[in-house]
Design a protein around this motif. Structure first.
Motif, PDB file in Angstrom:
ATOM      1  N   ASP A  13       0.850  -1.191   0.000  1.00  0.00           N
ATOM      2  CA  ASP A  13       0.000   0.000   0.000  1.00  0.00           C
ATOM      3  C   ASP A  13       0.888   1.244   0.000  1.00  0.00           C
ATOM      4  O   ASP A  13       1.464   1.603   1.020  1.00  0.00           O
ATOM      5  CB  ASP A  13      -0.905  -0.018   1.236  1.00  0.00           C
TER       6      ASP A  13
ATOM      7  N   ARG B 132      -7.503  -3.288  -0.974  1.00  0.00           N
ATOM      8  CA  ARG B 132      -7.448  -1.835  -1.214  1.00  0.00           C
ATOM      9  C   ARG B 132      -8.534  -1.107  -0.437  1.00  0.00           C
ATOM     10  O   ARG B 132      -8.306  -0.030   0.120  1.00  0.00           O
ATOM     11  CB  ARG B 132      -7.616  -1.553  -2.711  1.00  0.00           C
TER      12      ARG B 132
ATOM     13  N   ALA C 279      -7.618  -1.064   3.302  1.00  0.00           N
ATOM     14  CA  ALA C 279      -6.239  -0.657   3.642  1.00  0.00           C
ATOM     15  C   ALA C 279      -6.250   0.282   4.842  1.00  0.00           C
ATOM     16  O   ALA C 279      -7.156   1.106   4.973  1.00  0.00           O
ATOM     17  CB  ALA C 279      -5.599   0.027   2.442  1.00  0.00           C
TER      18      ALA C 279
END
Length: 334
Positions: A21, A166, A169
């Motif tokens: 990330d 995602r 995250a």
């Protein structure tokens, strides 16, 4: 032994990969596309929940789990059928225990994969590192068990997909890579980037004034751009921004930000550029009350750039607009 075993599975389309990330600091490891330091491994067993001394493992193979019981009736029946078929297959492969999925006493006859079998589930452990872990559930019963657990949240640091990782995250460090799914998500990023590059080329070829304002609005160091700045410099800087090579390294966000800026009308673009530079040159400034003022007249413009934009667009404030724009353009033309 482990490396040899993994090498046999590399043709599989199911892989557990590290989730890097770029929007979150991870001790600098994200710069090298890593989630753990070199040579470090992370081991985790299937999540175990305990209530009043009763243990229940998150396996994806428990038809009595809350997530199954709360499904609509039709979906619930389909999920139970799928679980029983999988459990029956695994019991047969692992301990030669043949079961009838329609048997009312099905779970009483399950020996190994009972959700409370602490001796078995306590040994289901996965080991993660910066290298991918390949799964072959069609040929390896234990890979099938691990896959079902991952899909139902049985490992706290492994997301069930790249999109899930995602969205949540920075919760997850790894994700389940299904080749077709992940390829589709990665293609989305390429499409956004390509669209941004096409817009950049169009401005470079046909609308250099707009390119100038876009550079001003997007680049943190907006005052570096003058009317005399070579187009190639502006093009190169925006190319780096879209590619995530500047201060913001999230390529999807940078490409989308560039596109969102490009669709603004010329008046808004110019005024946003003027406001940004006018603040730097102290033509406007924030005072102790938190409001931003026009330094020459003392007029209050607002609390933030959006307020100032609306203020300057108002025909009643044309005098201040002309003063701010003309004085800012002096710096642009110098």
């Amino acid at each position: 032994m482990i490396d040899k075993h993994q090498s046999l599975k590399r043709s599989s389309t199911l892989t557990i990969r590290p989730f890097v990330d770029n929007t979150t600091d991870n001790m600098g490891l994200e710069k090298y596309q890593m989630v753990l330091f070199e040579g470090i491994f992370h081991e985790e067993q299937v999540i175990c929940l305990e209530n009043n001394g009763i243990k229940r493992y998150i396996t994806g193979l428990n038809e009595f789990a809350p997530e199954i019981k709360n499904l609509p009736q039709e979906e619930k029946e389909a999920a139970i059928k799928d679980i029983r078929n999988t459990v029956a297959q695994l019991e047969k492969e692992l301990i030669a225990n043949v079961l009838d999925v329609n048997d009312e006493q099905f779970w009483n006859k399950v020996k190994l994969l009972r959700p409370d079998n602490d001796e078995f589930w306590g040994k289901i452990v996965m080991r993660f590192s910066n290298d991918p872990v390949y799964l072959d559930p069609a040929n390896d019963a234990y890979d099938l068990i691990k896959l079902r657990a991952i899909e139902h949240g049985g490992f706290s640091i492994v997301a069930k997909s790249l999109e899930h990782a995602r969205r949540e995250a920075p919760r997850y460090k790894f994700y389940l890579d299904r080749f077709e799914e992940t390829a589709s998500i990665k293609t989305e990023l390429k499409k956004v980037k390509n669209k941004a590059f096409a817009e950049l080329q169009k401005m470079f070829d046909k609308n250099t004034n707009k390119l100038f304002y876009v550079c001003k609005v997007i680049d943190a160091n907006s005052t570096q751009y003058k009317k005399s700045t070579p187009l190639d410099v502006m093009y190169d800087n925006m190319d780096k921004f879209i590619s995530g090579e500047t201060e913001d390294r999230n390529k999807r966000l940078t490409a989308q930000k560039f596109l969102d800026t490009c669709i603004l009308d010329m008046e808004t673009l110019k005024l946003r550029a003027v406001i940004k530079d006018a603040n730097f040159y102290k033509l406007i400034a924030t005072r102790g009350d938190g409001n931003i003022y026009h330094m020459k007249s003392g007029a209050m413009l607002g609390k933030n750039p959006s307020d100032i934009l609306l203020y300057l667009k108002n025909p009643l404030n044309e005098d201040i607009l002309l003063d701010v724009v003309s004085n800012t353009e002096k710096y642009w033309n110098s």
